[in-house]
Motif scaffolding. Structure first.
Motif, PDB file in Angstrom:
ATOM      1  N   PHE A  93       9.278  17.720  10.461  1.00  0.00           N
ATOM      2  CA  PHE A  93       8.144  16.792  10.511  1.00  0.00           C
ATOM      3  C   PHE A  93       6.833  17.533  10.233  1.00  0.00           C
ATOM      4  O   PHE A  93       5.959  17.018   9.541  1.00  0.00           O
ATOM      5  CB  PHE A  93       8.067  16.110  11.886  1.00  0.00           C
ATOM      6  CG  PHE A  93       8.836  14.821  11.972  1.00  0.00           C
ATOM      7  CD1 PHE A  93      10.220  14.801  11.982  1.00  0.00           C
ATOM      8  CD2 PHE A  93       8.172  13.595  12.043  1.00  0.00           C
ATOM      9  CE1 PHE A  93      10.934  13.606  12.074  1.00  0.00           C
ATOM     10  CE2 PHE A  93       8.869  12.393  12.126  1.00  0.00           C
ATOM     11  CZ  PHE A  93      10.257  12.405  12.147  1.00  0.00           C
ATOM     12  N   SER A  94       6.695  18.737  10.799  1.00  0.00           N
ATOM     13  CA  SER A  94       5.442  19.486  10.612  1.00  0.00           C
ATOM     14  C   SER A  94       5.225  19.803   9.140  1.00  0.00           C
ATOM     15  O   SER A  94       4.100  19.712   8.631  1.00  0.00           O
ATOM     16  CB  SER A  94       5.467  20.780  11.430  1.00  0.00           C
ATOM     17  OG  SER A  94       5.550  20.445  12.788  1.00  0.00           O
ATOM     18  N   ILE A  95       6.317  20.140   8.431  1.00  0.00           N
ATOM     19  CA  ILE A  95       6.183  20.430   6.990  1.00  0.00           C
ATOM     20  C   ILE A  95       5.757  19.162   6.244  1.00  0.00           C
ATOM     21  O   ILE A  95       4.828  19.179   5.431  1.00  0.00           O
ATOM     22  CB  ILE A  95       7.512  20.975   6.408  1.00  0.00           C
ATOM     23  CG1 ILE A  95       7.849  22.317   7.032  1.00  0.00           C
ATOM     24  CG2 ILE A  95       7.432  21.078   4.877  1.00  0.00           C
ATOM     25  CD1 ILE A  95       9.253  22.821   6.709  1.00  0.00           C
ATOM     26  N   VAL A  96       6.413  18.044   6.556  1.00  0.00           N
ATOM     27  CA  VAL A  96       6.088  16.787   5.855  1.00  0.00           C
ATOM     28  C   VAL A  96       4.641  16.389   6.135  1.00  0.00           C
ATOM     29  O   VAL A  96       3.891  16.003   5.219  1.00  0.00           O
ATOM     30  CB  VAL A  96       7.059  15.658   6.273  1.00  0.00           C
ATOM     31  CG1 VAL A  96       6.657  14.334   5.621  1.00  0.00           C
ATOM     32  CG2 VAL A  96       8.500  16.014   5.918  1.00  0.00           C
ATOM     33  N   GLU A  97       4.224  16.508   7.390  1.00  0.00           N
ATOM     34  CA  GLU A  97       2.838  16.139   7.738  1.00  0.00           C
ATOM     35  C   GLU A  97       1.834  16.998   6.973  1.00  0.00           C
ATOM     36  O   GLU A  97       0.818  16.500   6.492  1.00  0.00           O
ATOM     37  CB  GLU A  97       2.634  16.270   9.254  1.00  0.00           C
ATOM     38  CG  GLU A  97       3.319  15.141  10.018  1.00  0.00           C
ATOM     39  CD  GLU A  97       3.522  15.429  11.504  1.00  0.00           C
ATOM     40  OE1 GLU A  97       3.911  14.498  12.224  1.00  0.00           O
ATOM     41  OE2 GLU A  97       3.323  16.585  11.942  1.00  0.00           O
ATOM     42  N   ALA A  98       2.144  18.301   6.859  1.00  0.00           N
ATOM     43  CA  ALA A  98       1.225  19.206   6.154  1.00  0.00           C
ATOM     44  C   ALA A  98       1.189  18.894   4.653  1.00  0.00           C
ATOM     45  O   ALA A  98       0.140  18.956   4.015  1.00  0.00           O
ATOM     46  CB  ALA A  98       1.643  20.655   6.386  1.00  0.00           C
ATOM     47  N   GLU A  99       2.351  18.546   4.087  1.00  0.00           N
ATOM     48  CA  GLU A  99       2.423  18.348   2.624  1.00  0.00           C
ATOM     49  C   GLU A  99       2.024  16.934   2.195  1.00  0.00           C
ATOM     50  O   GLU A  99       1.393  16.750   1.174  1.00  0.00           O
ATOM     51  CB  GLU A  99       3.850  18.595   2.137  1.00  0.00           C
ATOM     52  CG  GLU A  99       4.372  19.980   2.424  1.00  0.00           C
ATOM     53  CD  GLU A  99       4.223  20.931   1.235  1.00  0.00           C
ATOM     54  OE1 GLU A  99       4.350  20.452   0.100  1.00  0.00           O
ATOM     55  OE2 GLU A  99       3.983  22.119   1.480  1.00  0.00           O
ATOM     56  N   LEU A 100       2.440  15.931   2.989  1.00  0.00           N
ATOM     57  CA  LEU A 100       2.256  14.535   2.536  1.00  0.00           C
ATOM     58  C   LEU A 100       1.372  13.708   3.452  1.00  0.00           C
ATOM     59  O   LEU A 100       0.997  12.594   3.104  1.00  0.00           O
ATOM     60  CB  LEU A 100       3.627  13.838   2.417  1.00  0.00           C
ATOM     61  CG  LEU A 100       4.706  14.477   1.530  1.00  0.00           C
ATOM     62  CD1 LEU A 100       5.969  13.623   1.531  1.00  0.00           C
ATOM     63  CD2 LEU A 100       4.199  14.654   0.101  1.00  0.00           C
ATOM     64  N   GLY A 101       1.099  14.213   4.652  1.00  0.00           N
ATOM     65  CA  GLY A 101       0.305  13.440   5.622  1.00  0.00           C
ATOM     66  C   GLY A 101       1.199  12.862   6.708  1.00  0.00           C
ATOM     67  O   GLY A 101       2.424  12.953   6.638  1.00  0.00           O
ATOM     68  N   PRO A 102       0.570  12.252   7.738  1.00  0.00           N
ATOM     69  CA  PRO A 102       1.333  11.699   8.862  1.00  0.00           C
ATOM     70  C   PRO A 102       2.349  10.651   8.394  1.00  0.00           C
ATOM     71  O   PRO A 102       2.070   9.889   7.469  1.00  0.00           O
ATOM     72  CB  PRO A 102       0.267  11.048   9.740  1.00  0.00           C
ATOM     73  CG  PRO A 102      -1.035  11.591   9.281  1.00  0.00           C
ATOM     74  CD  PRO A 102      -0.871  12.031   7.866  1.00  0.00           C
TER      75      PRO A 102
ATOM     76  N   GLU B 112       0.840  -1.197   0.000  1.00  0.00           N
ATOM     77  CA  GLU B 112       0.000   0.000   0.000  1.00  0.00           C
ATOM     78  C   GLU B 112       0.879   1.252   0.000  1.00  0.00           C
ATOM     79  O   GLU B 112       1.955   1.242   0.599  1.00  0.00           O
ATOM     80  CB  GLU B 112      -0.836  -0.038   1.281  1.00  0.00           C
ATOM     81  CG  GLU B 112      -1.985   0.921   1.298  1.00  0.00           C
ATOM     82  CD  GLU B 112      -2.809   0.744   2.578  1.00  0.00           C
ATOM     83  OE1 GLU B 112      -3.246   1.756   3.116  1.00  0.00           O
ATOM     84  OE2 GLU B 112      -2.979  -0.419   3.019  1.00  0.00           O
ATOM     85  N   SER B 113       0.416   2.317  -0.654  1.00  0.00           N
ATOM     86  CA  SER B 113       1.216   3.542  -0.710  1.00  0.00           C
ATOM     87  C   SER B 113       1.270   4.207   0.664  1.00  0.00           C
ATOM     88  O   SER B 113       0.250   4.384   1.321  1.00  0.00           O
ATOM     89  CB  SER B 113       0.595   4.488  -1.739  1.00  0.00           C
ATOM     90  OG  SER B 113       1.332   5.665  -1.790  1.00  0.00           O
ATOM     91  N   ARG B 114       2.463   4.552   1.105  1.00  0.00           N
ATOM     92  CA  ARG B 114       2.682   5.092   2.455  1.00  0.00           C
ATOM     93  C   ARG B 114       3.392   6.432   2.396  1.00  0.00           C
ATOM     94  O   ARG B 114       4.069   6.733   1.410  1.00  0.00           O
ATOM     95  CB  ARG B 114       3.576   4.136   3.265  1.00  0.00           C
ATOM     96  CG  ARG B 114       3.047   2.722   3.400  1.00  0.00           C
ATOM     97  CD  ARG B 114       1.938   2.669   4.409  1.00  0.00           C
ATOM     98  NE  ARG B 114       1.483   1.295   4.593  1.00  0.00           N
ATOM     99  CZ  ARG B 114       0.314   0.981   5.139  1.00  0.00           C
ATOM    100  NH1 ARG B 114      -0.531   1.913   5.533  1.00  0.00           N
ATOM    101  NH2 ARG B 114      -0.043  -0.268   5.289  1.00  0.00           N
ATOM    102  N   THR B 115       3.306   7.174   3.505  1.00  0.00           N
ATOM    103  CA  THR B 115       4.119   8.381   3.656  1.00  0.00           C
ATOM    104  C   THR B 115       5.402   7.990   4.381  1.00  0.00           C
ATOM    105  O   THR B 115       5.358   7.438   5.487  1.00  0.00           O
ATOM    106  CB  THR B 115       3.364   9.461   4.449  1.00  0.00           C
ATOM    107  OG1 THR B 115       2.176   9.779   3.750  1.00  0.00           O
ATOM    108  CG2 THR B 115       4.208  10.720   4.585  1.00  0.00           C
ATOM    109  N   VAL B 116       6.515   8.272   3.733  1.00  0.00           N
ATOM    110  CA  VAL B 116       7.823   7.789   4.194  1.00  0.00           C
ATOM    111  C   VAL B 116       8.734   8.988   4.466  1.00  0.00           C
ATOM    112  O   VAL B 116       8.773   9.935   3.679  1.00  0.00           O
ATOM    113  CB  VAL B 116       8.484   6.941   3.074  1.00  0.00           C
ATOM    114  CG1 VAL B 116       9.841   6.408   3.523  1.00  0.00           C
ATOM    115  CG2 VAL B 116       7.573   5.807   2.623  1.00  0.00           C
ATOM    116  N   LEU B 117       9.484   8.924   5.567  1.00  0.00           N
ATOM    117  CA  LEU B 117      10.516   9.936   5.823  1.00  0.00           C
ATOM    118  C   LEU B 117      11.857   9.243   6.040  1.00  0.00           C
ATOM    119  O   LEU B 117      11.967   8.320   6.854  1.00  0.00           O
ATOM    120  CB  LEU B 117      10.169  10.783   7.054  1.00  0.00           C
ATOM    121  CG  LEU B 117      11.220  11.842   7.407  1.00  0.00           C
ATOM    122  CD1 LEU B 117      11.274  12.949   6.362  1.00  0.00           C
ATOM    123  CD2 LEU B 117      10.946  12.462   8.772  1.00  0.00           C
ATOM    124  N   VAL B 118      12.856   9.695   5.293  1.00  0.00           N
ATOM    125  CA  VAL B 118      14.212   9.142   5.401  1.00  0.00           C
ATOM    126  C   VAL B 118      15.140  10.260   5.875  1.00  0.00           C
ATOM    127  O   VAL B 118      15.201  11.321   5.236  1.00  0.00           O
ATOM    128  CB  VAL B 118      14.715   8.625   4.027  1.00  0.00           C
ATOM    129  CG1 VAL B 118      16.101   8.003   4.160  1.00  0.00           C
ATOM    130  CG2 VAL B 118      13.727   7.634   3.415  1.00  0.00           C
TER     131      VAL B 118
END
Ligand code: NDP
Length: 236
Positions: free
Chosen positions: A61-70, A3-9
């Motif tokens: 993290f706040s930017i990523v959450e706003a742009e791509l989701g949790p 499933e497509s996920r929101t990923v942070l590296v």
């Protein structure tokens, strides 16, 4: 495909982190990378952060959450070495490596866990090293920081496993990146002679294991240490 996920590296602007982010993008996920400099791969969102600085992590993290989701998949990859023999190692050499490789992972995992707990889903992948359990002369700081990630991941597994959050450790051996390019050629040849597969790995060979461990097929694996080391660390 998973499933497509929101990923942070973290540290996704070069080396193994860049390859990991590229692989997640190629597999159709929403991908963000943190970088102190440079940019992540095409198709990813780059946010500035230094893993030794909690405020910068929170802002990223706040930017990523706003742009791509949790954030559903976190890869704690940023790391440094300050190699020297124990007698020559300064407290600063030791603390810098622990602050980046271990406390840095703690900072990002803690920040990501909030959203994962709420979502009752999370995949945490910590990039350790074969030397964490194998040991390495001249790397007491680095090996200690990487070994500690094992206890960290296993404690997360016990604490958060029931909420469908897994935490695994990937332990690469020698990978062709800036970190290993710095080694003198004679030393590189000596290392290769000790690796059963007789070569260094490409960053992609690590990246594909990371996407697999974070994917749906590996959903029942947690607290594991997965070597990607050509057999170098066997039994450790
Ligand atoms: P590189 O030296 O090529 O890249 C390191 C990455 O970490 C860079 O993106 C760097 O950012 C980032 N980074 C370092 N310090 C910080 C910080 N304080 N805050 C944010 N980012 C930071 O390393 P590799 O790609 O080789 O290594 C990636 C991971 O894999 C590391 O954890 C390393 O220990 C581990 N590893 C590597 C192996 C190898 O053979 N290469 C073997 C086993 C493990 P910047 O560009 O801004 O400096």
């Amino acid at each position: 495909m998973s499933e497509s996920r929101t990923v942070l590296v973290t540290g996704g602007n070069r080396g193994i982190g860049f390859a990991i982010a590229s692989e997640f993008v190629a597999q159709g996920h929403r991908v963000a990378v943190t970088a102190r400099s440079g940019e992540g791969p095409e198709g990813s969102l780059t946010v500035r952060a230094d893993v030794t600085d909690s405020a910068s992590i929170d802002a990223a993290f706040s930017i990523v959450e706003a742009e791509l989701g949790p954030i559903e998949v976190l890869v704690a990859n940023a790391g440094v070495t300050r190699d020297t023999l124990l007698l020559r190692m300064t407290e600063e050499d030791f603390e810098t490596v622990v602050d980046t490789n271990l406390t840095g992972a703690f900072r990002v995992v803690k920040r990501a866990s909030k959203g994962m707990l709420k979502a009752r889903f999370g995949r945490i992948v910590l990039i350790s090293s074969v030397v964490g359990l194998y040991g390495s002369a001249g790397q007491v700081n680095y090996a200690a920081s990487k070994a500690a990630l094992v206890g960290f991941a296993r404690s997360i597994t016990r604490e958060l496993g029931a909420r469908n959050i897994t935490a695994n450790v990937i332990a690469p051996g020698f990978i062709e990146t800036d970190m290993t390019a710095e080694l003198p050629e004679a030393q590189q040849a000596e290392y290769k002679a000790n690796i059963p597969l007789a070569r260094f790995a490409t960053p992609q060979e690590v990246a594909r294991v990371v996407t697999w461990i974070a994917g749906d097929d590996a959903g029942y694996i947690s607290g594991a240490v997965i070597p990607v080391d050509g057999g170098l660390g066997m039994g450790h």
